[in-house]
Design a protein around this motif. Structure first.
Motif, PDB file in Angstrom:
ATOM      1  N   TYR A  35       3.491  10.073 -11.447  1.00  0.00           N
ATOM      2  CA  TYR A  35       2.171   9.680 -10.968  1.00  0.00           C
ATOM      3  C   TYR A  35       2.249   8.210 -10.575  1.00  0.00           C
ATOM      4  CZ  TYR A  35      -2.900   8.818 -11.032  1.00  0.00           C
ATOM      5  OH  TYR A  35      -4.185   8.480 -10.699  1.00  0.00           O
ATOM      6  N   VAL A  36       1.992   7.917  -9.319  1.00  0.00           N
ATOM      7  CA  VAL A  36       2.149   6.563  -8.776  1.00  0.00           C
ATOM      8  C   VAL A  36       0.782   6.009  -8.412  1.00  0.00           C
ATOM      9  CG1 VAL A  36       3.222   5.199  -6.954  1.00  0.00           C
ATOM     10  CG2 VAL A  36       4.418   7.187  -7.887  1.00  0.00           C
ATOM     11  N   LEU A  37       0.455   4.850  -8.971  1.00  0.00           N
ATOM     12  CA  LEU A  37      -0.806   4.161  -8.682  1.00  0.00           C
ATOM     13  C   LEU A  37      -0.501   2.824  -8.019  1.00  0.00           C
ATOM     14  CD1 LEU A  37      -2.585   4.599 -12.127  1.00  0.00           C
ATOM     15  CD2 LEU A  37      -3.287   5.638  -9.979  1.00  0.00           C
ATOM     16  N   HIS A  38      -1.151   2.546  -6.904  1.00  0.00           N
ATOM     17  CA  HIS A  38      -1.026   1.245  -6.259  1.00  0.00           C
ATOM     18  C   HIS A  38      -2.230   0.425  -6.700  1.00  0.00           C
ATOM     19  CE1 HIS A  38       2.202   2.930  -3.939  1.00  0.00           C
ATOM     20  NE2 HIS A  38       1.418   3.933  -3.608  1.00  0.00           N
ATOM     21  N   LYS A  39      -1.974  -0.757  -7.244  1.00  0.00           N
ATOM     22  CA  LYS A  39      -3.043  -1.554  -7.824  1.00  0.00           C
ATOM     23  C   LYS A  39      -3.038  -2.965  -7.262  1.00  0.00           C
ATOM     24  CE  LYS A  39      -3.985   0.801 -12.034  1.00  0.00           C
ATOM     25  NZ  LYS A  39      -4.471   0.561 -13.362  1.00  0.00           N
ATOM     26  N   GLY A  40      -4.165  -3.625  -7.420  1.00  0.00           N
ATOM     27  CA  GLY A  40      -4.298  -5.008  -6.990  1.00  0.00           C
ATOM     28  C   GLY A  40      -5.336  -5.720  -7.825  1.00  0.00           C
ATOM     29  N   GLU A  41      -5.174  -7.038  -7.913  1.00  0.00           N
ATOM     30  CA  GLU A  41      -6.093  -7.839  -8.709  1.00  0.00           C
ATOM     31  C   GLU A  41      -6.107  -9.256  -8.125  1.00  0.00           C
ATOM     32  OE1 GLU A  41      -6.856  -8.454 -13.464  1.00  0.00           O
ATOM     33  OE2 GLU A  41      -4.805  -8.234 -12.783  1.00  0.00           O
ATOM     34  N   VAL A  42      -7.256  -9.899  -8.169  1.00  0.00           N
ATOM     35  CA  VAL A  42      -7.365 -11.280  -7.727  1.00  0.00           C
ATOM     36  C   VAL A  42      -7.537 -12.156  -8.960  1.00  0.00           C
ATOM     37  CG1 VAL A  42      -8.701 -12.932  -6.375  1.00  0.00           C
ATOM     38  CG2 VAL A  42      -8.388 -10.595  -5.525  1.00  0.00           C
ATOM     39  N   VAL A  43      -6.608 -13.116  -9.122  1.00  0.00           N
ATOM     40  CA  VAL A  43      -6.653 -14.057 -10.244  1.00  0.00           C
ATOM     41  C   VAL A  43      -6.573 -15.466  -9.674  1.00  0.00           C
ATOM     42  CG1 VAL A  43      -5.524 -14.818 -12.365  1.00  0.00           C
ATOM     43  CG2 VAL A  43      -5.536 -12.388 -11.780  1.00  0.00           C
ATOM     44  N   ASP A  44      -7.593 -16.267  -9.955  1.00  0.00           N
ATOM     45  CA  ASP A  44      -7.657 -17.643  -9.460  1.00  0.00           C
ATOM     46  C   ASP A  44      -7.475 -17.707  -7.941  1.00  0.00           C
ATOM     47  OD1 ASP A  44      -8.024 -18.606 -12.040  1.00  0.00           O
ATOM     48  OD2 ASP A  44      -5.853 -18.822 -12.389  1.00  0.00           O
ATOM     49  N   GLY A  45      -8.097 -16.783  -7.243  1.00  0.00           N
ATOM     50  CA  GLY A  45      -8.055 -16.753  -5.786  1.00  0.00           C
ATOM     51  C   GLY A  45      -6.777 -16.188  -5.190  1.00  0.00           C
ATOM     52  N   LYS A  46      -5.816 -15.769  -6.017  1.00  0.00           N
ATOM     53  CA  LYS A  46      -4.560 -15.215  -5.509  1.00  0.00           C
ATOM     54  C   LYS A  46      -4.563 -13.694  -5.717  1.00  0.00           C
ATOM     55  CE  LYS A  46      -1.346 -19.009  -6.242  1.00  0.00           C
ATOM     56  NZ  LYS A  46      -0.087 -19.377  -6.902  1.00  0.00           N
ATOM     57  N   GLU A  47      -4.067 -13.001  -4.712  1.00  0.00           N
ATOM     58  CA  GLU A  47      -3.937 -11.550  -4.817  1.00  0.00           C
ATOM     59  C   GLU A  47      -2.620 -11.182  -5.486  1.00  0.00           C
ATOM     60  OE1 GLU A  47      -4.218  -9.535  -1.098  1.00  0.00           O
ATOM     61  OE2 GLU A  47      -6.395  -9.778  -0.979  1.00  0.00           O
ATOM     62  N   PHE A  48      -2.691 -10.265  -6.435  1.00  0.00           N
ATOM     63  CA  PHE A  48      -1.497  -9.714  -7.067  1.00  0.00           C
ATOM     64  C   PHE A  48      -1.504  -8.215  -6.811  1.00  0.00           C
ATOM     65  CE2 PHE A  48      -2.304 -13.612  -9.370  1.00  0.00           C
ATOM     66  CZ  PHE A  48      -1.042 -14.164  -9.474  1.00  0.00           C
ATOM     67  N   LEU A  49      -0.419  -7.705  -6.243  1.00  0.00           N
ATOM     68  CA  LEU A  49      -0.295  -6.293  -5.917  1.00  0.00           C
ATOM     69  C   LEU A  49       0.900  -5.718  -6.660  1.00  0.00           C
ATOM     70  CD1 LEU A  49      -0.749  -6.629  -2.050  1.00  0.00           C
ATOM     71  CD2 LEU A  49      -2.511  -6.119  -3.725  1.00  0.00           C
ATOM     72  N   TRP A  50       0.764  -4.494  -7.163  1.00  0.00           N
ATOM     73  CA  TRP A  50       1.865  -3.838  -7.843  1.00  0.00           C
ATOM     74  C   TRP A  50       1.656  -2.330  -7.823  1.00  0.00           C
ATOM     75  CZ3 TRP A  50      -2.223  -5.960 -10.359  1.00  0.00           C
ATOM     76  CH2 TRP A  50      -2.869  -5.187 -11.322  1.00  0.00           C
ATOM     77  N   THR A  51       2.705  -1.622  -8.157  1.00  0.00           N
ATOM     78  CA  THR A  51       2.664  -0.170  -8.278  1.00  0.00           C
ATOM     79  C   THR A  51       2.973   0.182  -9.724  1.00  0.00           C
ATOM     80  OG1 THR A  51       3.371   0.117  -6.004  1.00  0.00           O
ATOM     81  CG2 THR A  51       3.663   1.996  -7.457  1.00  0.00           C
ATOM     82  N   GLN A  52       2.159   1.037 -10.286  1.00  0.00           N
ATOM     83  CA  GLN A  52       2.312   1.490 -11.672  1.00  0.00           C
ATOM     84  C   GLN A  52       2.726   2.962 -11.615  1.00  0.00           C
ATOM     85  OE1 GLN A  52      -1.031   0.322 -14.051  1.00  0.00           O
ATOM     86  NE2 GLN A  52      -0.812   2.071 -15.404  1.00  0.00           N
ATOM     87  N   THR A  53       3.857   3.309 -12.223  1.00  0.00           N
ATOM     88  CA  THR A  53       4.390   4.668 -12.162  1.00  0.00           C
ATOM     89  C   THR A  53       4.534   5.251 -13.561  1.00  0.00           C
ATOM     90  OG1 THR A  53       5.617   4.073 -10.167  1.00  0.00           O
ATOM     91  CG2 THR A  53       6.307   6.072 -11.321  1.00  0.00           C
TER      92      THR A  53
END
Length: 159
Positions: free
Chosen positions: A105-123
C-alpha cells in the motif's frame, strides 16, 4: 420440412422420458476431519485480523539512516508449511475510515513546515514464513525519527 422437424421433436419428447430411480449406490470414503469451532475458517481458507500497536514497531537501522525502515513480526500458527509451499497469503491494511487496501500500500504525502514543502512516499508491505508474518513501513525520504501509529492488518490464507 417443418412437419419433419415437428415429428422428430415429438418423438424425442416422448422417447426421452425417465424411468424409475435406481437403488442408492455405496457410501464413498470418509474425508479428512475439518477444524471444529474455530472462527475464521472456511473451506480451504482462513481469515484473521492483526493489530500492531505503535510501541511494537522496531526500527531497522538508526533514525534517518539510508535504508532504514520499521518492521514487526507476528506469530501466525495457522500459516503452516503446506500453505507456505502450496497456498496463497494476501494481506490488507485497514485505513482510519474502515476501508481495506491491498498491500503493498503506497501513500504519497506532503506537509508544509516553516513555509517549506516536504514530500515523501509511505509504503506498507508484508512478508511471511511458516508460522509468522512480518509487516513493514518504509519512507522514501528515510525520515524514521517517528514510529508509525497503531495499524490494523487483515490476513487471508488460502490453500
Amino acid at each position: 420440412m417443418k412437419k419433419i422437424l415437428f415429428l422428430l421433436t415429438a418423438v424425442l419428447f416422448f422417447v426421452a422420458c425417465e424411468g424409475p430411480m435406481g437403488p442408492e449406490g455405496p457410501m464413498g470414503p470418509q474425508g479428512p476431519r475439518g477444524i471444529d469451532g474455530e472462527d475464521g475458517y472456511g473451506t480451504n481458507w482462513y481469515v484473521t485480523s492483526i493489530t500492531v500497536n505503535e510501541k511494537e514497531w522496531q526500527l531497522k537501522g538508526k533514525p534517518g539512516d539510508l535504508n532504514s525502515y520499521f518492521y514487526v513480526y507476528k506469530p501466525l500458527s495457522q500459516l503452516t508449511k503446506y500453505i507456505y509451499e502450496n497456498g496463497s497469503v494476501i494481506a490488507y491494511i485497514e485505513a482510519d475510515n474502515g476501508v481495506k487496501n491491498g498491500m503493498p500500500y503506497v501513500l504519497h504525502k506532503g506537509e508544509v513546515v516553516d513555509g517549506k514543502e516536504f514530500l515523501w512516499t509511505q509504503t506498507y508491505d508484508f512478508d511471511f514464513t511458516t508460522g509468522e508474518i512480518g509487516f513493514y513501513v518504509s519512507y522514501s525520504d528515510f525520515s524514521t525519527q517517528f514510529k508509525p501509529g497503531t495499524e490494523k492488518f487483515h490476513v487471508v490464507l488460502m490453500w
